[in-house]
Design a protein around this motif. Structure first.
Motif, PDB file in Angstrom:
ATOM      1  N   VAL A 135       0.862  -1.185   0.000  1.00  0.00           N
ATOM      2  CA  VAL A 135       0.000   0.000   0.000  1.00  0.00           C
ATOM      3  C   VAL A 135       0.890   1.223   0.000  1.00  0.00           C
ATOM      4  O   VAL A 135       1.877   1.287   0.745  1.00  0.00           O
ATOM      5  CB  VAL A 135      -0.923   0.024   1.235  1.00  0.00           C
ATOM      6  CG1 VAL A 135      -1.756   1.301   1.240  1.00  0.00           C
ATOM      7  CG2 VAL A 135      -1.836  -1.192   1.242  1.00  0.00           C
ATOM      8  N   LYS A 136       0.519   2.216  -0.804  1.00  0.00           N
ATOM      9  CA  LYS A 136       1.252   3.478  -0.788  1.00  0.00           C
ATOM     10  C   LYS A 136       0.272   4.623  -1.016  1.00  0.00           C
ATOM     11  O   LYS A 136      -0.761   4.443  -1.675  1.00  0.00           O
ATOM     12  CB  LYS A 136       2.359   3.494  -1.839  1.00  0.00           C
ATOM     13  CG  LYS A 136       1.871   3.394  -3.275  1.00  0.00           C
ATOM     14  CD  LYS A 136       3.058   3.393  -4.229  1.00  0.00           C
ATOM     15  CE  LYS A 136       2.605   3.335  -5.680  1.00  0.00           C
ATOM     16  NZ  LYS A 136       3.735   3.314  -6.622  1.00  0.00           N
ATOM     17  N   VAL A 149      -0.753  -5.351  -6.243  1.00  0.00           N
ATOM     18  CA  VAL A 149      -0.410  -6.766  -6.113  1.00  0.00           C
ATOM     19  C   VAL A 149       0.407  -7.176  -7.329  1.00  0.00           C
ATOM     20  O   VAL A 149       0.073  -6.830  -8.463  1.00  0.00           O
ATOM     21  CB  VAL A 149      -1.650  -7.667  -5.984  1.00  0.00           C
ATOM     22  CG1 VAL A 149      -2.375  -7.402  -4.679  1.00  0.00           C
ATOM     23  CG2 VAL A 149      -2.609  -7.497  -7.148  1.00  0.00           C
ATOM     24  N   ASN A 150       1.481  -7.904  -7.081  1.00  0.00           N
ATOM     25  CA  ASN A 150       2.362  -8.374  -8.147  1.00  0.00           C
ATOM     26  C   ASN A 150       2.441  -9.893  -8.076  1.00  0.00           C
ATOM     27  O   ASN A 150       2.658 -10.459  -6.999  1.00  0.00           O
ATOM     28  CB  ASN A 150       3.756  -7.751  -7.994  1.00  0.00           C
ATOM     29  CG  ASN A 150       4.680  -8.151  -9.128  1.00  0.00           C
ATOM     30  OD1 ASN A 150       5.346  -9.176  -9.042  1.00  0.00           O
ATOM     31  ND2 ASN A 150       4.727  -7.334 -10.166  1.00  0.00           N
ATOM     32  N   SER A 151       2.266 -10.541  -9.226  1.00  0.00           N
ATOM     33  CA  SER A 151       2.218 -11.998  -9.245  1.00  0.00           C
ATOM     34  C   SER A 151       3.607 -12.603  -9.451  1.00  0.00           C
ATOM     35  O   SER A 151       4.355 -12.183 -10.326  1.00  0.00           O
ATOM     36  CB  SER A 151       1.297 -12.478 -10.376  1.00  0.00           C
ATOM     37  OG  SER A 151       1.340 -13.881 -10.482  1.00  0.00           O
ATOM     38  N   ALA A 194      -1.460  -5.599 -10.653  1.00  0.00           N
ATOM     39  CA  ALA A 194      -2.837  -5.082 -10.681  1.00  0.00           C
ATOM     40  C   ALA A 194      -2.986  -4.063  -9.561  1.00  0.00           C
ATOM     41  O   ALA A 194      -2.227  -4.068  -8.570  1.00  0.00           O
ATOM     42  CB  ALA A 194      -3.842  -6.211 -10.513  1.00  0.00           C
ATOM     43  N   TYR A 195      -3.980  -3.159  -9.713  1.00  0.00           N
ATOM     44  CA  TYR A 195      -4.119  -2.038  -8.789  1.00  0.00           C
ATOM     45  C   TYR A 195      -5.565  -1.924  -8.300  1.00  0.00           C
ATOM     46  O   TYR A 195      -6.507  -2.235  -9.015  1.00  0.00           O
ATOM     47  CB  TYR A 195      -3.733  -0.727  -9.476  1.00  0.00           C
ATOM     48  CG  TYR A 195      -2.383  -0.765 -10.152  1.00  0.00           C
ATOM     49  CD1 TYR A 195      -1.233  -0.398  -9.449  1.00  0.00           C
ATOM     50  CD2 TYR A 195      -2.268  -1.162 -11.479  1.00  0.00           C
ATOM     51  CE1 TYR A 195       0.004  -0.424 -10.075  1.00  0.00           C
ATOM     52  CE2 TYR A 195      -1.036  -1.191 -12.102  1.00  0.00           C
ATOM     53  CZ  TYR A 195       0.098  -0.830 -11.401  1.00  0.00           C
ATOM     54  OH  TYR A 195       1.328  -0.868 -12.006  1.00  0.00           O
ATOM     55  N   ALA A 196      -5.697  -1.394  -7.095  1.00  0.00           N
ATOM     56  CA  ALA A 196      -7.012  -1.023  -6.554  1.00  0.00           C
ATOM     57  C   ALA A 196      -6.833   0.289  -5.789  1.00  0.00           C
ATOM     58  O   ALA A 196      -5.936   0.417  -4.935  1.00  0.00           O
ATOM     59  CB  ALA A 196      -7.549  -2.115  -5.634  1.00  0.00           C
ATOM     60  N   GLY A 197      -7.681   1.258  -6.148  1.00  0.00           N
ATOM     61  CA  GLY A 197      -7.585   2.557  -5.469  1.00  0.00           C
ATOM     62  C   GLY A 197      -8.358   2.539  -4.151  1.00  0.00           C
ATOM     63  O   GLY A 197      -9.403   1.886  -4.042  1.00  0.00           O
ATOM     64  N   ILE A 198      -7.853   3.254  -3.166  1.00  0.00           N
ATOM     65  CA  ILE A 198      -8.518   3.333  -1.857  1.00  0.00           C
ATOM     66  C   ILE A 198      -8.765   4.806  -1.540  1.00  0.00           C
ATOM     67  O   ILE A 198      -7.814   5.588  -1.395  1.00  0.00           O
ATOM     68  CB  ILE A 198      -7.651   2.721  -0.737  1.00  0.00           C
ATOM     69  CG1 ILE A 198      -7.242   1.291  -1.087  1.00  0.00           C
ATOM     70  CG2 ILE A 198      -8.399   2.749   0.593  1.00  0.00           C
ATOM     71  CD1 ILE A 198      -6.190   0.720  -0.121  1.00  0.00           C
ATOM     72  N   PRO A 232       1.748   2.547   5.103  1.00  0.00           N
ATOM     73  CA  PRO A 232       2.794   3.565   4.965  1.00  0.00           C
ATOM     74  C   PRO A 232       2.776   4.538   6.153  1.00  0.00           C
ATOM     75  O   PRO A 232       1.715   5.069   6.513  1.00  0.00           O
ATOM     76  CB  PRO A 232       2.421   4.282   3.657  1.00  0.00           C
ATOM     77  CG  PRO A 232       0.970   4.001   3.454  1.00  0.00           C
ATOM     78  CD  PRO A 232       0.711   2.661   4.056  1.00  0.00           C
ATOM     79  N   GLY A 233       3.929   4.731   6.749  1.00  0.00           N
ATOM     80  CA  GLY A 233       4.029   5.603   7.926  1.00  0.00           C
ATOM     81  C   GLY A 233       3.456   4.946   9.162  1.00  0.00           C
ATOM     82  O   GLY A 233       3.340   5.592  10.208  1.00  0.00           O
ATOM     83  N   GLY A 234       3.022   3.713   9.088  1.00  0.00           N
ATOM     84  CA  GLY A 234       2.506   2.988  10.243  1.00  0.00           C
ATOM     85  C   GLY A 234       1.009   3.140  10.460  1.00  0.00           C
ATOM     86  O   GLY A 234       0.412   2.383  11.235  1.00  0.00           O
ATOM     87  N   SER A 235       0.349   4.134   9.788  1.00  0.00           N
ATOM     88  CA  SER A 235      -1.097   4.321   9.994  1.00  0.00           C
ATOM     89  C   SER A 235      -1.695   5.125   8.841  1.00  0.00           C
ATOM     90  O   SER A 235      -0.989   5.850   8.131  1.00  0.00           O
ATOM     91  CB  SER A 235      -1.369   5.028  11.315  1.00  0.00           C
ATOM     92  OG  SER A 235      -0.855   6.357  11.287  1.00  0.00           O
TER      93      SER A 235
END
Length: 256
Positions: A135-136, A149-151, A194-198, A232-235
């Motif tokens: 996650v970034k 996610v990378n296969s 593959a990507y998923a936006g949050i 990222p950054g712990g939270s």
């Protein structure tokens, strides 16, 4: 009259008579020959004009009658129910055989198509244990992050639907944005991503029940396995507007 003169006249008379007899005989012979020649010609012409044409006419008539008989026989045979049935049967049999051959080819073609479909169906869902997950955060849009996610499975696999994200062991995962559903399932070849936006929270602060999440578990649809992912950054700060997109093959679509 002297004896000499009398003798001379008698000799002349005899010669003239002999000449006349000779001429008469010649004329008679000529007439006979002419009559015989004419008769021969007439007989020849009669044979040619009368006999030969009559034979030819008879032959033509016989030929015509034979032709009619042949035509009648041919028509009768063609019109014969048995003959017609035989011909029709042969035609139908030939058509049936041809259709059968085509049907066999079509069956083979269908089999090939089915084989192709089976090949596509053989691509199964990705195993979460064979995916690298991270996650970034991103600068744009505001308050967004992206799940990648990378296969490394070694074979093609499908990431089905959308990821199930459970922050801080909450009772429910954050909802999905249905407007982001792609037209087809995303397939990952080895090494692909593959990507998923949050969307973490509302950019205008309109969200409610905001909190800081310190842990994340990711699940794949149709699987009970999960993987814990470091934040990222712990939270990350989330509120009631948090959502996740469907899996996308392109990062831009995940952040749209």
């Amino acid at each position: 009259m002297s004896i000499t003169t009398f003798t001379t006249r008698r000799a002349r008379t005899l010669r003239l008579a002999a000449a006349g007899l000779t001429a008469a005989a010649a004329l008679t012979l000529t007439a006979c020959n002419s009559s015989e020649g004419t008769g021969t010609k007439n007989e020849g012409m009669a044979d040619t004009a009368n006999s030969a044409p009559a034979d030819q006419a008879s032959g033509s008539k016989d030929g015509a009658e034979a032709g009619k008989d042949g035509a009648s026989g041919g028509a009768a045979q063609a019109g014969s129910p048995q003959g017609g049935a035989d011909k029709g049967g042969s035609g139908k049999d030939g058509a049936a055989n041809s259709s059968g051959s085509k049907g066999s080819s079509a069956s083979k073609g269908s089999g090939g198509s089915s084989g192709s479909d089976n090949s596509e169906q053989e691509i199964g869902p990705c195993d979460i244990n064979k995916l690298s997950i991270g996650v970034k955060t991103v600068k744009r849009p505001l308050n967004y992050a992206v799940l990648e996610v990378n296969s490394h499975a070694g074979v093609d696999c499908n990431v089905v639907g959308y990821p199930i994200l459970n922050f801080d062991d909450a009772q429910a995962a954050i909802p999905v944005n249905e407007a982001t559903k792609p037209q087809a399932v995303v397939t990952l070849a080895p090494g692909e991503t593959a990507y998923a936006g949050i969307r973490l929270s509302a950019a205008d602060g309109s969200g409610k029940h905001g909190y800081k999440a310190t842990s994340l578990k990711v699940y794949l649809q149709d699987s009970d396995d999960s993987k814990s992912v470091e934040l990222p950054g712990g939270s990350l700060y989330l509120d009631s507007t948090a959502q996740v997109t469907y899996w996308q093959s392109d990062l831009a679509n995940a952040l749209d």
